[in-house]
Design a protein around this motif. Structure first.
Motif, PDB file in Angstrom:
ATOM      1  N   GLU A   1       0.820  -1.220   0.000  1.00 33.09           N
ATOM      2  CA  GLU A   1       0.000   0.000   0.000  1.00 33.09           C
ATOM      3  C   GLU A   1       0.853   1.268   0.000  1.00 33.09           C
ATOM      4  OE1 GLU A   1      -3.148  -0.020   2.892  1.00 33.09           O
ATOM      5  OE2 GLU A   1      -3.764   2.022   2.368  1.00 33.09           O
TER       6      GLU A   1
ATOM      7  N   ASP B   1     -21.220   6.349  -8.383  1.00 35.08           N
ATOM      8  CA  ASP B   1     -20.063   5.455  -8.330  1.00 35.08           C
ATOM      9  C   ASP B   1     -20.208   4.356  -9.370  1.00 35.08           C
ATOM     10  OD1 ASP B   1     -19.004   6.853  -6.261  1.00 35.08           O
ATOM     11  OD2 ASP B   1     -19.647   5.468  -4.697  1.00 35.08           O
TER      12      ASP B   1
ATOM     13  N   GLN C   1     -11.458   9.630  -7.998  1.00 35.92           N
ATOM     14  CA  GLN C   1     -12.431  10.737  -7.991  1.00 35.92           C
ATOM     15  C   GLN C   1     -12.350  11.541  -9.271  1.00 35.92           C
ATOM     16  OE1 GLN C   1     -11.758  12.832  -4.300  1.00 35.92           O
ATOM     17  NE2 GLN C   1     -13.254  11.590  -3.263  1.00 35.92           N
TER      18      GLN C   1
ATOM     19  N   LEU D   1     -14.932  -8.594  -2.614  1.00 34.26           N
ATOM     20  CA  LEU D   1     -15.012  -7.649  -1.493  1.00 34.26           C
ATOM     21  C   LEU D   1     -14.364  -6.298  -1.798  1.00 34.26           C
ATOM     22  CD1 LEU D   1     -14.206 -10.103   1.439  1.00 34.26           C
ATOM     23  CD2 LEU D   1     -16.447  -9.338   0.659  1.00 34.26           C
TER      24      LEU D   1
ATOM     25  N   THR E   1      -7.220   8.402  -5.037  1.00 38.31           N
ATOM     26  CA  THR E   1      -7.070   8.982  -3.701  1.00 38.31           C
ATOM     27  C   THR E   1      -6.557   7.940  -2.701  1.00 38.31           C
ATOM     28  OG1 THR E   1      -9.385   8.542  -3.180  1.00 38.31           O
ATOM     29  CG2 THR E   1      -8.893  10.707  -4.077  1.00 38.31           C
ATOM     30  N   GLY E   2      -6.513   6.659  -3.126  1.00 38.32           N
ATOM     31  CA  GLY E   2      -5.948   5.640  -2.250  1.00 38.32           C
ATOM     32  C   GLY E   2      -6.863   4.440  -2.073  1.00 38.32           C
ATOM     33  N   LEU E   3      -6.519   3.627  -1.088  1.00 43.86           N
ATOM     34  CA  LEU E   3      -7.233   2.382  -0.819  1.00 43.86           C
ATOM     35  C   LEU E   3      -7.916   2.443   0.536  1.00 43.86           C
ATOM     36  CD1 LEU E   3      -7.701  -0.755  -1.524  1.00 43.86           C
ATOM     37  CD2 LEU E   3      -5.684  -1.137  -0.115  1.00 43.86           C
ATOM     38  N   LEU E   4      -9.235   2.206   0.524  1.00 48.03           N
ATOM     39  CA  LEU E   4      -9.944   1.932   1.790  1.00 48.03           C
ATOM     40  C   LEU E   4     -10.411   0.483   1.651  1.00 48.03           C
ATOM     41  CD1 LEU E   4     -11.857   5.254   2.556  1.00 48.03           C
ATOM     42  CD2 LEU E   4      -9.975   4.259   3.827  1.00 48.03           C
ATOM     43  N   MET E   5     -11.735   0.268   1.536  1.00 50.37           N
ATOM     44  CA  MET E   5     -12.170  -1.091   1.207  1.00 50.37           C
ATOM     45  C   MET E   5     -11.947  -1.325  -0.294  1.00 50.37           C
ATOM     46  SD  MET E   5     -15.704  -1.383   3.342  1.00 50.37           S
ATOM     47  CE  MET E   5     -15.820  -1.126   5.081  1.00 50.37           C
ATOM     48  N   ASP E   6     -12.040  -0.265  -1.074  1.00 47.80           N
ATOM     49  CA  ASP E   6     -11.809  -0.291  -2.521  1.00 47.80           C
ATOM     50  C   ASP E   6     -10.708   0.719  -2.841  1.00 47.80           C
ATOM     51  OD1 ASP E   6     -14.434  -1.763  -3.174  1.00 47.80           O
ATOM     52  OD2 ASP E   6     -15.179   0.042  -2.166  1.00 47.80           O
TER      53      ASP E   6
ATOM     54  N   VAL F   1     -13.419   1.831  -7.451  1.00 45.47           N
ATOM     55  CA  VAL F   1     -14.609   2.685  -7.480  1.00 45.47           C
ATOM     56  C   VAL F   1     -14.272   4.010  -8.159  1.00 45.47           C
ATOM     57  CG1 VAL F   1     -16.292   3.930  -6.071  1.00 45.47           C
ATOM     58  CG2 VAL F   1     -15.560   1.657  -5.402  1.00 45.47           C
TER      59      VAL F   1
ATOM     60  N   ASN G   1       0.595   4.017  -2.778  1.00 44.68           N
ATOM     61  CA  ASN G   1       0.232   5.400  -2.427  1.00 44.68           C
ATOM     62  C   ASN G   1       1.185   6.379  -3.106  1.00 44.68           C
ATOM     63  OD1 ASN G   1      -1.969   4.853  -0.788  1.00 44.68           O
ATOM     64  ND2 ASN G   1      -0.779   4.766   1.089  1.00 44.68           N
TER      65      ASN G   1
ATOM     66  N   GLN H   1     -15.680   7.626  -9.033  1.00 42.53           N
ATOM     67  CA  GLN H   1     -16.735   8.562  -8.654  1.00 42.53           C
ATOM     68  C   GLN H   1     -16.910   9.613  -9.758  1.00 42.53           C
ATOM     69  OE1 GLN H   1     -16.786  10.249  -4.495  1.00 42.53           O
ATOM     70  NE2 GLN H   1     -16.658  12.129  -5.621  1.00 42.53           N
TER      71      GLN H   1
END
Lengths: 148, 183
Positions: free
Chosen positions: A65, A95, A142, A104, A133-138, A108, A69, A110
């Motif tokens: 990550e 989205d 943007q 999972l 913008t990075g990784l969260l769950m996906d 995404v 990033n 946007q």
């Protein structure tokens, strides 16, 4: 006897200084004002720094990550893949999720509601430009724009 | 073999999740507002993640700092590069507990006053935060949580240069609006 005429003279040096200040000051103020009020331009007009498949993008983030990033965050990416789903509009945003092979997690994208082409339906191939913008769950992109 | 293990783990996880009454979202809205006589600044992020466990009240949220969008591009650049240093600290997280509501309260429409308390980590600094808010089931079935609280940039080692100190509020209001769905 004629009255002596009063002659007003402006000293040359202050005149030059004022002239230079106006010459530099007006463009500088105009540039500052324009820069202060600058809005983010449309992503479609920005050049992508990297072209990558959605599957590879998620893999890069999940493998390392921090490295991902540094490589992708804040950059304009051109991501290609298959549309998994298009979500319902929310707060003027839509989205579109690109398939990654991982149920999972997706990529995404946007979009502003007005910018989503109707052709972006589940199963359709897509090439999308967006800012990572990075990784969260996906992985989240943007200000997305479709690339024909 | 690995695939079977993964499927078993996923099934167990989903069973555990349902027993724990978990709710989640990937589209939470977090905004912040700074209001001074010199300037009004606000930014919005619609991609916060949140997982809420109604049986324990535990909540975990995360947001990508580069996902905050400002009206003016220059403000967004300064926010990311000079203030929150989002290349170094890409996420803000909150881990805490919501009290004042039960799992049963979330099974019928209505809004309840709640208290949220936990640790907010931002710019590499973790600080305790306590705030009031509301939580309840919307007519759509979504579990909506809202809260507004304030933070001081200096508490998170965010230095504001003297030249713009009067343009930025001493306390920044953070507004959270999250619609969870059942996991």
């Amino acid at each position: 006897m004629p009255m002596p005429r009063t002659v007003f003279t402006i000293p040359l040096i202050p005149l030059v200084i004022v002239g230079l200040l106006l010459l530099i000051g007006i463009p500088a103020a105009w540039y500052g004002w324009r820069e202060y009020n600058r809005t983010a331009g449309p992503t479609s007009e920005l050049e992508a720094t990297e072209t990558i498949e959605a599957v590879a993008l998620l893999q890069a983030y999940t493998a390392d990550e921090n490295a991902a990033n540094a490589r992708f965050n804040g950059k304009v990416l051109l991501v290609s893949g298959t549309v998994r789903e298009g979500k319902a509009p929310e707060n003027g945003l839509v989205d579109v999720v690109l398939e990654t092979g991982d149920p999972l997690a997706g990529v995404v994208c946007q979009f502003a509601q007005a910018d989503v082409p109707s052709a972006l339906t589940a199963g359709a191939p897509a090439r999308i430009k967006g800012i990572s913008t990075g990784l969260l769950m996906d992985v989240v992109l943007q200000r997305c724009a479709i690339v024909e | 073999m690995t695939r079977n293990l993964l499927i078993t783990a996923a099934l167990l996880a989903s069973l555990t999740a349902s027993a724990q009454e978990r709710y989640a979202t990937r589209t939470g809205h977090i905004s912040f507002h700074s209001d001074t006589p010199m300037e009004k600044i606000e930014a919005h992020n619609h991609k916060a993640t949140s997982v809420f466990d109604a049986t324990t009240g535990a909540i975990e949220m995360a947001v990508l700092m580069k996902g905050f969008e400002f009206e003016k591009a220059l403000m967004q650049e300064h926010f990311n590069e000079n203030y929150v240093e989002s290349d170094k600290f890409p996420k803000a997280t909150f881990k805490g507990k919501i009290t004042g509501i039960t799992a049963e309260d979330l099974k019928k429409p209505g809004s309840h006053a709640v208290t949220v308390e936990g640790d907010l980590t931002m710019h590499g600094v973790t600080k305790p935060v306590k705030a009031t808010g509301t939580m309840g089931m919307e007519p759509t079935g979504a579990i909506r949580a809202t809260s507004t609280f304030s933070i001081k940039p200096e508490d998170y080692n965010i230095a504001i240069p003297g030249m713009v100190r009067d343009n930025i509020a001493k306390e920044i209001a953070i507004k959270v609006e999250v619609d969870h769905t059942k996991m």
